[in-house]
Structure formats: structure tokens, C-alpha cells
Enzyme design. Structure first.
Site, PDB file in Angstrom:
ATOM      1  N   LYS A   9       1.749  -3.342   6.589  1.00 58.29           N
ATOM      2  CA  LYS A   9       2.456  -3.526   5.338  1.00 58.29           C
ATOM      3  C   LYS A   9       3.818  -3.380   5.277  1.00 58.29           C
ATOM      4  CE  LYS A   9      -1.546  -4.316   3.330  1.00 58.29           C
ATOM      5  NZ  LYS A   9      -1.715  -5.445   2.672  1.00 58.29           N
ATOM      6  N   SER A  29       0.947  -1.277   0.044  1.00 58.17           N
ATOM      7  CA  SER A  29       0.009   0.054   0.196  1.00 58.17           C
ATOM      8  C   SER A  29       1.018   1.344   0.006  1.00 58.17           C
ATOM      9  CB  SER A  29      -0.795   0.215   1.215  1.00 58.17           C
ATOM     10  OG  SER A  29      -1.429   1.017   1.291  1.00 58.17           O
ATOM     11  N   TYR A  57      -2.261  -1.266  10.844  1.00 57.48           N
ATOM     12  CA  TYR A  57      -2.516  -1.688   9.641  1.00 57.48           C
ATOM     13  C   TYR A  57      -1.289  -1.220   8.478  1.00 57.48           C
ATOM     14  CZ  TYR A  57      -3.863  -0.820   4.859  1.00 57.48           C
ATOM     15  OH  TYR A  57      -3.780  -0.979   3.181  1.00 57.48           O
TER      16      TYR A  57
HETATM   17  C1  UD1 Z   1      -7.176   4.799   3.602  1.00 62.82           C
HETATM   18  C2  UD1 Z   1      -5.945   4.512   4.680  1.00 62.82           C
HETATM   19  C3  UD1 Z   1      -4.926   3.623   3.827  1.00 62.82           C
HETATM   20  C4  UD1 Z   1      -5.433   2.365   3.195  1.00 62.82           C
HETATM   21  C5  UD1 Z   1      -6.794   2.645   2.291  1.00 62.82           C
HETATM   22  C6  UD1 Z   1      -7.307   1.543   1.570  1.00 62.82           C
HETATM   23  C7  UD1 Z   1      -6.187   6.033   6.147  1.00 62.82           C
HETATM   24  C8  UD1 Z   1      -5.416   7.339   6.846  1.00 62.82           C
HETATM   25  N1  UD1 Z   1      -5.629   5.663   5.285  1.00 62.82           N
HETATM   26  O1  UD1 Z   1      -6.756   5.624   2.470  1.00 62.82           O
HETATM   27  O2  UD1 Z   1      -3.865   3.312   4.697  1.00 62.82           O
HETATM   28  O3  UD1 Z   1      -4.546   1.893   2.389  1.00 62.82           O
HETATM   29  O4  UD1 Z   1      -7.465   3.504   3.075  1.00 62.82           O
HETATM   30  O5  UD1 Z   1      -8.315   0.665   2.788  1.00 62.82           O
HETATM   31  O6  UD1 Z   1      -7.078   5.736   6.809  1.00 62.82           O
HETATM   32  N2  UD1 Z   1     -13.182  10.876   3.403  1.00 62.82           N
HETATM   33  C9  UD1 Z   1     -14.057  11.306   3.620  1.00 62.82           C
HETATM   34  N3  UD1 Z   1     -15.112  10.873   4.067  1.00 62.82           N
HETATM   35  C10 UD1 Z   1     -15.370   9.719   4.296  1.00 62.82           C
HETATM   36  C11 UD1 Z   1     -14.324   8.852   4.056  1.00 62.82           C
HETATM   37  C12 UD1 Z   1     -13.043   9.544   3.445  1.00 62.82           C
HETATM   38  O7  UD1 Z   1     -14.272  12.734   3.388  1.00 62.82           O
HETATM   39  O8  UD1 Z   1     -16.449   9.433   4.950  1.00 62.82           O
HETATM   40  C13 UD1 Z   1     -11.764  11.387   2.741  1.00 62.82           C
HETATM   41  C14 UD1 Z   1     -10.644  11.169   3.505  1.00 62.82           C
HETATM   42  O9  UD1 Z   1     -10.509  12.189   4.472  1.00 62.82           O
HETATM   43  C15 UD1 Z   1      -9.740  11.227   2.426  1.00 62.82           C
HETATM   44  C16 UD1 Z   1     -10.444  10.616   1.209  1.00 62.82           C
HETATM   45  O10 UD1 Z   1     -11.739  10.801   1.198  1.00 62.82           O
HETATM   46  O11 UD1 Z   1      -9.173  12.475   1.979  1.00 62.82           O
HETATM   47  C17 UD1 Z   1     -10.110   9.057   0.974  1.00 62.82           C
HETATM   48  O12 UD1 Z   1     -10.160   8.445   2.128  1.00 62.82           O
HETATM   49  P1  UD1 Z   1     -10.123   6.861   2.245  1.00 62.82           P
HETATM   50  O13 UD1 Z   1     -11.095   6.402   1.189  1.00 62.82           O
HETATM   51  O14 UD1 Z   1     -10.433   6.365   3.638  1.00 62.82           O
HETATM   52  O15 UD1 Z   1      -8.609   6.478   1.639  1.00 62.82           O
HETATM   53  P2  UD1 Z   1      -7.255   6.995   2.317  1.00 62.82           P
HETATM   54  O16 UD1 Z   1      -7.320   7.661   3.611  1.00 62.82           O
HETATM   55  O17 UD1 Z   1      -6.763   7.860   1.287  1.00 62.82           O
END
Ligand code: UD1
Length: 337
Positions: free
Chosen positions: A154, A124, A150
Site C-alpha cells: 500500500k 489503508s 501487504y
Molecule cells: C488489519 C491489518 C491491516 C488491514 C486491515 C484490513 C494487521 C496488523 N492489520 O487491521 O493492515 O488493513 O486488517 O484487512 O493485521 N482481533 C481479535 N480477534 C480476531 C481478530 C482480530 O481480537 O480474531 C482484534 C485485533 O487484535 C485488533 C482488532 O481486533 O485489535 C481488529 O483486528 P482486524 O479486524 O484484524 O483489523 P486490524 O488488525 O486493525
């Protein structure tokens, strides 16, 4: 090749199985179905017209896994099995380390004993930790600023694989560092089926669009990004799956890491708009405080994979939204429907 695909019933595993079969490989799925469904494998069989044998075992349960694999022939392994919920890993660190590390240790032992020397590992972009620069290439520092078990698991698995290769030079291992996998097979027959409340953005939005959840929470809008919301590199799961096959077909002795990403960043609000356009449904949202551990921007530099694997993403965020919507609208409760 006959490929042992661990976690092959999961989101990434099921799409990878399909692409492997399309490329003429044979697939044996190993899964414990703790966070996946047999129905996913059944649908892979339906889409591919191929039979996919399944070994139901927890790879981290060494004795049982060794027994279950005793008669299984394979030429290579793609190791996708593992736990992946960031928040859960903070609450249950020993479970995360046990499952994610023991499964890799068992698999490496089985491979060495059998002389199976080709391994593709689901890593990842989380291993890059706090971004020192964006877009991130494979030279970016790893293991600095990791905030959860997590992510550490990795990082540790990458090191375990490097150490195994140092002790067994014939081993060829590819560490695939995924950015943000999204989308589904365009048929809408297989896709991401998170249990409980989705942690990740795209499945959450899809559930809002289909009416399972009311509103999206946007985690922060004051990041130093064009619209203030977090920017990520969303990669279509079919592109990701093709990356696994490209890597598998080019493995040589040694360990090499590749970013699997598109090289393009999209903000949370970009994803909201793209999903609204693809689904024709509104995605109501509230801006809430940032999620602890989140960073402003994570985007891949995929040049190494583009050149060395002759692989690149061909599907857009709009394609991913269209395919996620095809999956979510036909399967509002996932495989349980
Ligand atoms: C997350 C994990 C990462 C993991 C990946 C896949 C964290 C910090 N990182 O990545 O380690 O490999 O998932 O499982 O958790 N967002 C919202 N609202 C939501 C959900 C997300 O605004 O309900 C935003 C987040 O702040 C971010 C973006 O959407 O800016 C993507 O979030 P997400 O899909 O959870 O992925 P990552 O955080 O990039």
C-alpha cells in the site's frame, strides 16, 4: 462519469459500485474473481436496477489486461483490486508485491495512454505504521514500523502514484486511507465474504454468531486501552463507499490523501457487545496472547475528509453490526450459499 472499478466484485468494490450507481454514475467492473464472486455483481445489479458490465481479467497480467481493456471507455478509475490478507502476505511476499504493484502499474499506463486522468486508490491506515500519536491525521509519518508486505505494498503504491503524477501533471489522484471497514448494505444482499478463516474481527464474530465458528479469540487484553483490548476505528462500508464517490466527484490534478474513518475508537470487547446486542446471540470468547504486529490503538482524525470532501460517517458501530448480521444470517455461507 463512467467509472472503471477494479476489484468491483469484492467487499468494498461491490458497495462502492452500488453507491456510484445511486449517484448516477456508470460502472464497469474489472475483477479476476480470485477472491470474489460474480454473484456480488449480480446482486448489485438487482439492488440498483442497472446493468454492470464485467471484465474478467487479472490486472497484474499486463498483456491480457491491456487486451481486455482495449475497447473499454471510461472517464475515471477507482482501484480497489488487490490482495489484502496480512498473514498471507508475510508467507507469500513476492505474490503480494507482484499482484498489488503490477496491477497499479498497468492501470496507470492504460490511463495515461487513454488520457483518463482521474484515479481513486484504495489505500489503508496501515501506511501510518507504528502510531506516533492518536488520532492520526494525514500529516502522520508514513512507512515507519510497517511489519508486512501487504502494508508495504500500500505504501509503495502511494509512492508509485505520486511518481506517476509528477511525470504526468494532469493526473488527479486521491489516496483513500481506510481505517477498519465493517458492516454491509442494509438489505443484507451484499456483504463481506472472506474465504477460509476470517483474519479480521467483525467477519469472525459474525461467523461465531451464526454458528459457523465456535469461539472468538481476543488477541490480548493488556494493551494500554480502557478495557485492555485493541482499539480501532470501525467505519461502516456504506460510509466508506460514499467517501469514494465524494472523492471521485472532487478530483483535481495532483495527489491528495484522505483518512476515511469515523474518528471514534472501539475496543474488541465493544465490538463483541455491539454484535451481541444486534444479533441477540452470545459471542463466546477466550483471551489469547496478542497477535504479532498488532498495536494498541488506531483511530482516524477524519477532519480533512470532512472539510474538503464534505463527507462524514453517518452510521454507527451498532448500525454496522445490525447490517453485518442481516447479511450473515441471510447468507451463512456468503455468496456460495
Ligand atoms: C488489519 C491489518 C491491516 C488491514 C486491515 C484490513 C494487521 C496488523 N492489520 O487491521 O493492515 O488493513 O486488517 O484487512 O493485521 N482481533 C481479535 N480477534 C480476531 C481478530 C482480530 O481480537 O480474531 C482484534 C485485533 O487484535 C485488533 C482488532 O481486533 O485489535 C481488529 O483486528 P482486524 O479486524 O484484524 O483489523 P486490524 O488488525 O486493525
Amino acid at each position: 462519469m463512467r467509472v472503471l472499478l477494479t476489484g468491483g466484485a469484492g467487499y468494498i468494490g461491490s458497495h462502492t459500485a452500488l453507491v456510484l450507481l445511486d449517484h448516477g454514475h456508470e460502472v464497469v467492473v474489472l475483477d479476476d474473481f480470485s477472491n470474489s464472486s460474480r454473484e456480488a455483481v449480480r446482486r448489485v445489479e438487482e439492488l440498483s436496477g442497472s446493468r454492470v458490465p464485467v471484465i474478467e481479467v487479472d490486472l497484474a497480467d499486463r498483456e491480457r489486461a491491456l487486451a481486455a481493456l482495449a475497447d473499454v471507455e471510461f472517464d475515471a478509475a477507482i482501484h480497489c483490486a488487490g490482495l489484502k490478507a496480512v498473514g498471507e502476505s508475510v508467507a507469500q511476499p513476492s505474490r503480494y508485491y507482484r499482484v498489488n504493484l503490477d496491477s497499479t502499474l498497468t492501470l496507470l499506463d492504460v490511463m495515461r495512454e487513454r488520457g483518463v486522468s482521474k484515479l481513486v486508490f484504495s489505500s489503508s491506515a496501515t501506511v501510518y505504521g507504528d502510531p506516533a500519536y492518536v488520532p492520526q491525521d494525514e500529516q502522520h509519518q508514513v512507512g515507519v514500523g510497517l511489519t508486512n508486505p501487504y502494508g508495504w505494498s500500500k505504501f509503495m503504491n502511494e509512492q508509485i502514484i505520486r511518481d506517476a503524477q509528477a511525470a504526468w501533471p494532469e493526473l488527479g489522484a486521491v489516496l483513500l486511507r481506510y481505517f477498519n471497514p465493517v458492516g454491509a448494505h442494509p438489505s443484507g444482499r451484499i456483504g463481506e465474504d472472506p474465504s477460509g478463516i476470517p483474519n479480521n474481527l467483525m467477519p469472525f464474530i459474525a461467523q461465531v454468531a451464526v454458528g459457523v465458528r465456535e469461539r472468538l479469540s481476543v488477541f490480548g487484553d493488556t494493551y494500554p486501552t480502557p478495557d485492555g483490548t485493541g482499539v480501532r476505528d470501525y467505519i461502516h462500508v456504506m460510509d466508506l463507499a460514499e467517501g469514494h464517490v465524494a472523492a471521485l466527484e472532487r478530483i483535481e490534478a495532483g495527489v491528495v490523501s484522505y483518512n476515511l474513518g469515523s474518528g471514534t475508537g472501539s475496543s474488541v470487547l465493544d465490538v463483541v457487545s455491539a454484535f451481541e446486542a444486534a444479533s441477540g446471540r452470545p459471542i463466546p470468547y477466550d483471551v489469547v496472547p496478542p497477535r504479532p504486529g498488532d498495536v494498541a490503538e488506531v483511530v482516524a482524525n477524519p477532519a480533512k475528509a470532512n472539510t474538503e470532501l464534505d463527507w462524514r460517517t453517518t452510521r454507527s458501530l451498532a448500525d454496522a453490526c445490525r447490517d453485518t448480521w442481516a447479511w450473515q444470517s441471510a447468507n451463512p455461507s456468503g455468496y456460495g450459499a
